[in-house]
Design an enzyme around this catalytic site. Structure first.
Site, PDB file in Angstrom:
ATOM      1  N   GLU A 102       1.209  -1.085   0.279  1.00 59.19           N
ATOM      2  CA  GLU A 102      -0.069   0.445   0.063  1.00 59.19           C
ATOM      3  C   GLU A 102       1.155   0.795   0.350  1.00 59.19           C
ATOM      4  O   GLU A 102       1.662   1.523   0.735  1.00 59.19           O
ATOM      5  CB  GLU A 102      -0.797   0.030   1.058  1.00 59.19           C
ATOM      6  CG  GLU A 102      -2.383  -0.217   0.931  1.00 59.19           C
ATOM      7  CD  GLU A 102      -2.931   0.696   0.017  1.00 59.19           C
ATOM      8  OE1 GLU A 102      -2.619   1.537  -0.727  1.00 59.19           O
ATOM      9  OE2 GLU A 102      -4.419   0.703   0.657  1.00 59.19           O
ATOM     10  N   ASP A 103       0.576   2.341  -0.430  1.00 63.59           N
ATOM     11  CA  ASP A 103       0.925   3.614  -0.451  1.00 63.59           C
ATOM     12  C   ASP A 103       0.507   3.908   1.148  1.00 63.59           C
ATOM     13  O   ASP A 103       2.375   4.335   1.651  1.00 63.59           O
ATOM     14  CB  ASP A 103       0.951   4.831  -1.283  1.00 63.59           C
ATOM     15  CG  ASP A 103      -0.753   4.878  -1.511  1.00 63.59           C
ATOM     16  OD1 ASP A 103      -1.925   4.077  -0.779  1.00 63.59           O
ATOM     17  OD2 ASP A 103      -1.746   5.395  -2.485  1.00 63.59           O
ATOM     18  N   ASP A 106      -4.299   5.717   6.498  1.00 68.08           N
ATOM     19  CA  ASP A 106      -4.495   6.360   6.849  1.00 68.08           C
ATOM     20  C   ASP A 106      -5.613   6.232   7.742  1.00 68.08           C
ATOM     21  O   ASP A 106      -5.327   5.959   9.097  1.00 68.08           O
ATOM     22  CB  ASP A 106      -5.480   7.368   5.917  1.00 68.08           C
ATOM     23  CG  ASP A 106      -5.924   8.864   6.451  1.00 68.08           C
ATOM     24  OD1 ASP A 106      -5.481   9.236   7.186  1.00 68.08           O
ATOM     25  OD2 ASP A 106      -6.208   9.961   5.232  1.00 68.08           O
ATOM     26  N   PHE A 155      -2.026  16.066   4.920  1.00 68.67           N
ATOM     27  CA  PHE A 155      -2.736  15.205   3.187  1.00 68.67           C
ATOM     28  C   PHE A 155      -0.629  15.465   2.816  1.00 68.67           C
ATOM     29  O   PHE A 155      -0.069  16.012   2.970  1.00 68.67           O
ATOM     30  CB  PHE A 155      -2.858  16.051   2.715  1.00 68.67           C
ATOM     31  CG  PHE A 155      -3.872  15.419   1.402  1.00 68.67           C
ATOM     32  CD1 PHE A 155      -5.122  14.324   2.045  1.00 68.67           C
ATOM     33  CD2 PHE A 155      -3.781  15.352  -0.246  1.00 68.67           C
ATOM     34  CE1 PHE A 155      -5.067  13.707   0.584  1.00 68.67           C
ATOM     35  CE2 PHE A 155      -3.701  14.887  -1.088  1.00 68.67           C
ATOM     36  CZ  PHE A 155      -4.959  13.991  -0.722  1.00 68.67           C
ATOM     37  N   ARG A 168       1.582  12.321  -8.647  1.00 72.62           N
ATOM     38  CA  ARG A 168       1.813  11.168  -8.844  1.00 72.62           C
ATOM     39  C   ARG A 168       2.843  10.622  -8.787  1.00 72.62           C
ATOM     40  O   ARG A 168       4.461  10.261  -8.480  1.00 72.62           O
ATOM     41  CB  ARG A 168       1.349  10.124  -9.253  1.00 72.62           C
ATOM     42  CG  ARG A 168      -0.524   9.711  -9.057  1.00 72.62           C
ATOM     43  CD  ARG A 168      -1.174   8.715  -9.459  1.00 72.62           C
ATOM     44  NE  ARG A 168      -2.361   8.358  -9.660  1.00 72.62           N
ATOM     45  CZ  ARG A 168      -2.907   7.780  -8.376  1.00 72.62           C
ATOM     46  NH1 ARG A 168      -2.603   8.039  -6.857  1.00 72.62           N
ATOM     47  NH2 ARG A 168      -4.366   7.958  -8.218  1.00 72.62           N
TER      48      ARG A 168
HETATM   49  P1  IMP Z   1      -7.506   4.812   4.679  1.00 74.82           P
HETATM   50  O1  IMP Z   1      -8.534   4.006   4.161  1.00 74.82           O
HETATM   51  O2  IMP Z   1      -8.073   6.186   5.517  1.00 74.82           O
HETATM   52  O3  IMP Z   1      -6.675   4.008   5.621  1.00 74.82           O
HETATM   53  O4  IMP Z   1      -7.023   5.523   3.479  1.00 74.82           O
HETATM   54  C1  IMP Z   1      -6.543   4.710   2.656  1.00 74.82           C
HETATM   55  C2  IMP Z   1      -6.108   5.680   1.132  1.00 74.82           C
HETATM   56  O5  IMP Z   1      -6.784   6.775   0.839  1.00 74.82           O
HETATM   57  C3  IMP Z   1      -4.845   5.368   0.755  1.00 74.82           C
HETATM   58  O6  IMP Z   1      -4.747   3.890  -0.126  1.00 74.82           O
HETATM   59  C4  IMP Z   1      -4.882   6.690  -0.646  1.00 74.82           C
HETATM   60  O7  IMP Z   1      -5.497   6.225  -1.882  1.00 74.82           O
HETATM   61  C5  IMP Z   1      -6.016   7.467   0.429  1.00 74.82           C
HETATM   62  N1  IMP Z   1      -4.803   8.687   0.752  1.00 74.82           N
HETATM   63  C6  IMP Z   1      -4.841   8.978   2.193  1.00 74.82           C
HETATM   64  N2  IMP Z   1      -4.539   9.712   2.977  1.00 74.82           N
HETATM   65  C7  IMP Z   1      -3.752  10.016   1.869  1.00 74.82           C
HETATM   66  C8  IMP Z   1      -3.197  11.028   2.167  1.00 74.82           C
HETATM   67  O8  IMP Z   1      -2.661  11.887   2.220  1.00 74.82           O
HETATM   68  N3  IMP Z   1      -2.568  11.604   0.835  1.00 74.82           N
HETATM   69  C9  IMP Z   1      -2.812  11.318  -0.539  1.00 74.82           C
HETATM   70  N4  IMP Z   1      -3.810   9.981  -0.149  1.00 74.82           N
HETATM   71  C10 IMP Z   1      -4.480   9.577   0.808  1.00 74.82           C
HETATM   72 MG    MG Z   2      -4.120   3.836  -2.033  1.00 78.32          MG
END
Ligand code: IMP
Ligand code: MG
Length: 180
Positions: A102-103, A106, A155, A168
């Site tokens: 995963e990138d 959050d 962010f 990206r």
């Molecule tokens: P989560 O479900 O809240 O953990 O969100 C995960 C997804 O939200 C990641 O795979 C990203 O695609 C996107 N995301 C969360 N935080 C960021 C950020 O700071 N920058 C860009 N994308 C984010």
């Molecule tokens: Mg992602």
């Protein structure tokens, strides 16, 4: 280095490419020690993880495979909370060691949903490697096995991570500028 602007928001350099490279090599070494001989299947979560996955996969030093899936839960800067379907997994993962790439984690909802979906397919082991982790934003019970950098709940863009599809292609990681 210069700050960058997208959608009227200003971002400043936060983690430089050199540090990213170094950290990815360290994670690759740990994964190599943990998974050697297991012929793991890496699963890259598109789109955001493509840069990290590319570097990480080329840095592991043993027989391994990689595959790609998609699932999106984000629009603009706010998590929608709606986790979409997992698409693209054609491999049979039953009995295999699987490492999801995963990138960023959050709230953790996306990865949690994905892990639940993959668990149903009965892998022998299911691990998560994420380049970035926002521990203070975590809302669910998940713990990534391999973390590049713990970051504050702000962010981030660059090195695969986007804001509305842009940024990206930045080689470094940038953080939203301004007050917390
Ligand atoms: P989560 O479900 O809240 O953990 O969100 C995960 C997804 O939200 C990641 O795979 C990203 O695609 C996107 N995301 C969360 N935080 C960021 C950020 O700071 N920058 C860009 N994308 C984010
Ligand atoms: Mg992602």
């Amino acid at each position: 280095m210069e700050q960058v602007t997208y959608n009227g928001l200003t971002f400043e350099p936060y983690i430089l490419r050199e540090q990213i490279d170094k950290r990815i090599k360290e994670i690759a070494a740990t994964i190599t020690a943990d998974c050697e001989g297991k012929r793991p299947l890496f699963i890259c979560v598109l789109n955001g993880a493509f840069s990290f996955a590319s570097d990480l996969f080329r840095s592991v030093d043993f027989d391994a495979e990689i595959s790609f899936i998609r699932l999106k839960s984000y629009s603009g800067m706010g998590s929608t909370g709606v986790v979409k379907e997992v698409v693209g997994l054609s491999e049979d993962i039953k009995g295999r060691t699987v490492i999801v790439i995963e990138d960023i984690v959050d709230t953790g909802k996306t990865i949690k949903h994905l892990l639940e979906t993959l668990s149903e397919k009965e892998p022998a082991e299911l691990k998560v490697a994420t380049l970035l982790f926002k521990p203070e934003a975590l809302e669910v019970d998940v713990k990534p096995d391999y973390v590049g950098f713990n970051i504050p709940s702000k962010f981030i863009v660059g090195f695969g991570l986007d804001i509305d599809g842009l940024a990206r292609n930045l080689n470094d990681i940038y953080i939203l500028k301004g007050n917390d």
